[in-house]
Design an enzyme around this catalytic site. Sequence first.
Site, short mmCIF file in Angstrom:
data_model
loop_
_atom_site.label_atom_id
_atom_site.label_comp_id
_atom_site.label_asym_id
_atom_site.label_seq_id
_atom_site.Cartn_x
_atom_site.Cartn_y
_atom_site.Cartn_z
N HIS A 45 -9.39 2.38 -0.21
CA HIS A 45 -9.29 3.84 -0.20
C HIS A 45 -9.67 4.45 -1.55
O HIS A 45 -10.21 5.56 -1.59
CB HIS A 45 -7.89 4.28 0.24
CG HIS A 45 -7.73 4.20 1.73
ND1 HIS A 45 -7.92 5.29 2.55
CD2 HIS A 45 -7.44 3.15 2.54
CE1 HIS A 45 -7.74 4.92 3.81
NE2 HIS A 45 -7.44 3.62 3.83
N ASP A 102 -4.68 0.79 -2.71
CA ASP A 102 -4.50 1.88 -1.75
C ASP A 102 -3.33 2.76 -2.18
O ASP A 102 -2.36 2.96 -1.44
CB ASP A 102 -4.32 1.37 -0.32
CG ASP A 102 -5.65 1.09 0.38
OD1 ASP A 102 -6.71 1.20 -0.29
OD2 ASP A 102 -5.63 0.79 1.58
N HIS A 147 -0.22 4.67 -0.34
CA HIS A 147 -0.85 5.74 0.46
C HIS A 147 -0.18 7.10 0.27
O HIS A 147 0.16 7.78 1.24
CB HIS A 147 -0.87 5.37 1.94
CG HIS A 147 -1.99 4.45 2.31
ND1 HIS A 147 -3.32 4.76 2.07
CD2 HIS A 147 -2.00 3.23 2.90
CE1 HIS A 147 -4.08 3.77 2.50
NE2 HIS A 147 -3.31 2.83 3.00
N ASP A 186 0.84 -1.20 0.00
CA ASP A 186 0.00 0.00 0.00
C ASP A 186 0.87 1.25 0.00
O ASP A 186 1.66 1.47 0.93
CB ASP A 186 -0.89 0.01 1.24
CG ASP A 186 -1.81 -1.21 1.33
OD1 ASP A 186 -1.45 -2.27 0.79
OD2 ASP A 186 -2.88 -1.07 1.93
N HIS A 208 -3.58 -4.09 2.54
CA HIS A 208 -4.74 -3.72 3.36
C HIS A 208 -4.49 -3.77 4.86
O HIS A 208 -4.74 -2.80 5.57
CB HIS A 208 -5.94 -4.61 3.00
CG HIS A 208 -7.22 -4.20 3.65
ND1 HIS A 208 -7.70 -2.90 3.60
CD2 HIS A 208 -8.14 -4.92 4.35
CE1 HIS A 208 -8.87 -2.84 4.24
NE2 HIS A 208 -9.14 -4.05 4.71
#
Length: 220
Positions: free
Chosen positions: A75, A48, A21, A19, A185
């Site tokens: 997300h 994500d 982000h 991820d 996740h």
Amino acid sequence: MILAKHDENTVGRDFIVGDIHGQLELLNSEMRRVEFDKAVDRLFSVGDLIDRGAESFDCLSLVFEPWFHGVRGNHEELARAALDGVGGRDWSLWQMNGGSWVYLHDAREVRSILKAAMEHLPYAREVEVEGCRIGIVHAEPPEDWSLIELEDHPAGRQQMVWGRSRIQRGDETPVEGIDAVVVGHTPVKEPTTLGNVHYIDTGAFRTGRLTLIEMREVSG
């Protein structure tokens, strides 16, 4: 699209990243570390790409690069629901979960880019690596990989984007119909394997550690 399939990369290497982000600089640093060659190498993502990081807009735009192949994460789904609505609960939920980066941009532009990006983010991908089939979903695969392509598989999409029951149970039962699956996740201190499922979200937005590995490392 629910599932996208990729043949063996015969000219370069395949990598997979946890991820992101919104941590684009971390991603670039990892790509430099492995000497990623955009001309021949491929980078797969467990989803994500956005939220919690200020570079989320640029990370979302990665999906339009020919060497980048992601799946949708929760997300991306949170952002889609928020931007498709007008305020209300979906917007508040997104903001509570790291969506404040949207205020750095024109929300209408973000909505437009996200809508186009979602066309490049299936629920799952399958990659052939050294004769093995490697599956990718954001959160949790079904017990049998073949269920992904069944339209009537109950709650299948929700599970692939949001599920955590397998890792919460410590379930080491292998997913049938696939050699290995890579997911994100659920943040883990170190990349973790349960059965043939590999968890690689090492919480980049919080720890500063973004896991990027060669796909052949999970093909065995």
